[in-house]
Scaffold this motif. Structure first.
Motif, short mmCIF file in Angstrom:
data_model
loop_
_atom_site.label_atom_id
_atom_site.label_comp_id
_atom_site.label_asym_id
_atom_site.label_seq_id
_atom_site.Cartn_x
_atom_site.Cartn_y
_atom_site.Cartn_z
N PHE A 128 0.86 -1.17 0.00
CA PHE A 128 0.00 0.00 0.00
C PHE A 128 0.90 1.23 0.00
CE2 PHE A 128 -3.37 -2.66 0.20
CZ PHE A 128 -3.61 -3.28 1.42
N SER A 129 0.52 2.23 -0.76
CA SER A 129 1.39 3.39 -0.92
C SER A 129 1.43 4.23 0.35
CB SER A 129 0.88 4.24 -2.08
OG SER A 129 1.65 5.42 -2.18
N ASP A 130 2.66 4.65 0.72
CA ASP A 130 2.82 5.55 1.87
C ASP A 130 3.00 6.99 1.42
OD1 ASP A 130 5.27 5.25 0.75
OD2 ASP A 130 6.32 4.69 2.59
N VAL A 131 2.82 7.27 0.14
CA VAL A 131 2.92 8.63 -0.37
C VAL A 131 1.57 9.14 -0.85
CG1 VAL A 131 5.35 8.40 -1.01
CG2 VAL A 131 3.59 7.77 -2.66
N LEU A 132 0.50 8.50 -0.45
CA LEU A 132 -0.84 8.92 -0.86
C LEU A 132 -1.12 10.32 -0.32
CD1 LEU A 132 -3.49 7.78 -2.23
CD2 LEU A 132 -4.28 7.33 0.10
N PRO A 133 -1.61 11.24 -1.15
CA PRO A 133 -1.91 12.59 -0.67
C PRO A 133 -2.90 12.58 0.48
CG PRO A 133 -1.93 12.52 -3.06
CD PRO A 133 -1.82 11.10 -2.60
N ALA A 134 -2.74 13.55 1.38
CA ALA A 134 -3.60 13.63 2.57
C ALA A 134 -5.07 13.76 2.20
CB ALA A 134 -3.16 14.81 3.44
N GLN A 135 -5.37 14.37 1.05
CA GLN A 135 -6.76 14.55 0.63
C GLN A 135 -7.49 13.23 0.41
OE1 GLN A 135 -5.31 17.61 -2.42
NE2 GLN A 135 -7.50 18.05 -2.31
N LEU A 136 -6.75 12.14 0.18
CA LEU A 136 -7.37 10.85 -0.10
C LEU A 136 -7.25 9.87 1.07
CD1 LEU A 136 -6.18 10.28 -3.78
CD2 LEU A 136 -8.35 11.23 -2.99
N ARG A 137 -6.69 10.32 2.17
CA ARG A 137 -6.50 9.41 3.30
C ARG A 137 -7.75 9.36 4.18
NH1 ARG A 137 -1.34 7.66 4.55
NH2 ARG A 137 0.26 8.38 3.10
N GLY A 138 -7.96 8.20 4.80
CA GLY A 138 -9.10 8.01 5.68
C GLY A 138 -10.13 7.07 5.05
N VAL A 139 -11.28 7.00 5.69
CA VAL A 139 -12.40 6.20 5.19
C VAL A 139 -13.49 7.14 4.72
CG1 VAL A 139 -14.18 4.51 5.80
CG2 VAL A 139 -11.87 4.29 6.75
N ASP A 150 -21.15 1.23 0.65
CA ASP A 150 -21.22 2.38 1.55
C ASP A 150 -19.88 3.07 1.81
OD1 ASP A 150 -24.03 2.46 2.16
OD2 ASP A 150 -23.76 0.62 3.29
N PHE A 151 -18.78 2.33 1.82
CA PHE A 151 -17.49 2.93 2.18
C PHE A 151 -16.43 2.60 1.13
CE2 PHE A 151 -19.43 1.93 6.40
CZ PHE A 151 -19.64 3.24 6.81
N MET A 152 -15.42 3.46 1.07
CA MET A 152 -14.24 3.17 0.26
C MET A 152 -13.02 3.75 0.96
SD MET A 152 -14.71 5.84 -2.94
CE MET A 152 -13.28 5.18 -3.76
N CYS A 153 -11.87 3.17 0.69
CA CYS A 153 -10.63 3.60 1.33
C CYS A 153 -9.51 3.60 0.29
CB CYS A 153 -10.28 2.67 2.50
SG CYS A 153 -8.79 3.14 3.40
N PHE A 154 -9.09 4.80 -0.13
CA PHE A 154 -8.03 4.91 -1.14
C PHE A 154 -6.70 4.37 -0.63
CE2 PHE A 154 -11.06 8.13 -2.62
CZ PHE A 154 -11.09 7.87 -3.98
N ARG A 156 -6.17 1.67 0.60
CA ARG A 156 -6.11 0.25 0.27
C ARG A 156 -5.81 0.01 -1.21
NH1 ARG A 156 -6.04 -3.63 4.37
NH2 ARG A 156 -7.34 -2.96 6.11
N GLY A 157 -5.75 1.07 -1.98
CA GLY A 157 -5.48 0.93 -3.40
C GLY A 157 -4.02 1.18 -3.73
N ARG A 158 -3.76 1.60 -4.96
CA ARG A 158 -2.40 1.86 -5.43
C ARG A 158 -2.31 3.30 -5.91
NH1 ARG A 158 -4.49 -2.88 -6.65
NH2 ARG A 158 -3.30 -4.80 -6.42
N TRP A 159 -1.22 3.95 -5.55
CA TRP A 159 -1.05 5.35 -5.92
C TRP A 159 0.23 5.54 -6.74
CZ3 TRP A 159 -3.35 9.84 -6.49
CH2 TRP A 159 -2.58 11.00 -6.57
N SER A 160 0.08 6.21 -7.87
CA SER A 160 1.24 6.58 -8.69
C SER A 160 1.47 8.07 -8.51
CB SER A 160 0.99 6.25 -10.16
OG SER A 160 2.01 6.80 -10.97
N ASP A 161 2.55 8.42 -7.79
CA ASP A 161 2.83 9.83 -7.55
C ASP A 161 3.26 10.52 -8.84
OD1 ASP A 161 2.84 11.82 -5.47
OD2 ASP A 161 5.00 11.96 -5.77
N GLU A 162 3.86 9.77 -9.74
CA GLU A 162 4.30 10.35 -11.01
C GLU A 162 3.12 10.73 -11.88
OE1 GLU A 162 6.95 9.10 -14.96
OE2 GLU A 162 6.76 7.71 -13.27
N LYS A 163 2.12 9.84 -11.94
CA LYS A 163 0.96 10.09 -12.78
C LYS A 163 -0.19 10.74 -12.03
CE LYS A 163 1.89 6.07 -15.75
NZ LYS A 163 1.34 4.78 -16.26
N LYS A 164 -0.05 10.87 -10.70
CA LYS A 164 -1.13 11.40 -9.85
C LYS A 164 -2.41 10.60 -10.08
CE LYS A 164 1.70 14.57 -8.50
NZ LYS A 164 2.44 14.34 -7.25
#
Length: 292
Positions: A128-139, A150-154, A156-164
């Protein structure tokens, strides 16, 4: 975070929740109001109302061009859904708990979605990415979505900082989504796993380098859905542009559809936000987590 600071943060969050409960009662911030007015009282703008529909001729043309794709959709999604319904629906009525376990799902508390957050160290052990922007963190609570999700959690996904870009698969990534404990939720889990349904959230940045808006591109069987037919987006409409509230808008064949809103109800530390009362009022007490 020291224990004293955690307690202070928890008290502040609890006070904010109480204030939000009072504010919600004053402005009529209920799910019924949201569906009736088609706008969120906490949003600084309404994206859906700013979008324009295509002409009827353009819509008709898009539908005609889409018709050759329908047999593929039927074979890949609709036909399996019909067959699986015939097979699994009797099991749902006879032994739902056994069916849930066999499908790799777990019954989870809907009013305490902290279980969706990755545990400490998960970013390293499960990629799981540890560079996920703060705007997408949380539930996040997918309010007025329509589907039994009902819920989603970014996180738990994959984040590409290069491609945003945030990439999530509805059923392959553990606990990225939470489904309702009903047969339609189980059917979504089966069919979406069969066709490997997922989404890419391709973000644009504002002048301050914050995530502003994402083009949401769905994929089925590793093929991306052309935005010529269906265009999805997600825009930060929170007052402070902090990612606490997003509008998820849709345009299908040139026609603007009703939006739903993505509210952060828990921050990355598991503290409740001002939107958490919506969970207690609108989400069932039991739900289904996928894996994890």
């Amino acid at each position: 975070m020291p224990a004293g600071e955690q307690e202070a943060a928890a008290e502040a969050a609890a006070g904010q929740v109480a204030l939000e409960e009072g504010r919600a009662a004053e402005v009529g911030d209920t799910l019924e109001d949201l569906r009736k007015n088609r706008e969120h009282p906490g949003a600084v703008t309404n994206i859906m109302r700013s979008l324009k529909c295509s002409s009827l001729a353009t819509t008709a043309l898009k539908i005609l061009l889409f018709l050759p794709i329908l047999p593929v959709i039927w074979l890949c999604m609709l036909l399996p859904a019909v067959v699986l319904t015939v097979v699994y629906l009797p099991l749902w009525f006879v032994c739902p708990d056994v069916l849930i376990r066999c499908l790799g799902m777990k019954e989870r508390p809907g009013h305490a979605p902290e279980w969706m957050l990755p545990s400490p160290g998960a970013a390293q052990s499960q990629q799981f990415s540890d560079v996920l922007p703060a705007q997408l963190r949380g539930v996040f609570y997918t309010r007025n979505m329509g589907l039994p999700c009902d819920f989603m959690c970014f996180q738990r996904g994959r984040w590409s900082d290069e491609k945003k870009t945030s990439t999530i698969f509805l059923t392959a990534d553990p606990n990225v989504f939470c489904l309702r404990r009903e047969f339609l939720g189980v059917l979504i889990r089966i069919v979406f796993a069969f066709v490997r349904c997922g989404y890419d959230f391709e973000f644009e940045l504002d002048e301050q380098g914050r995530l502003r808006e994402a083009l949401v591109i769905g994929s089925v069987l590793c093929f991306r859905i052309p935005k010529f037919f269906m265009q999805f987006g997600m825009t930060d409409v929170s007052p402070n542009r902090d990612g606490s509230l997003w509008e998820r808008w849709s345009i299908l064949f040139g026609r603007v559809e009703t939006s739903y809103w993505v509210e952060r109800v828990l921050d990355e530390n598991g503290l409740k936000t001002r939107f958490f009362p919506h969970v207690l009022a609108e989400v069932p007490e039991r739900c289904l987590g996928i894996g994890g």
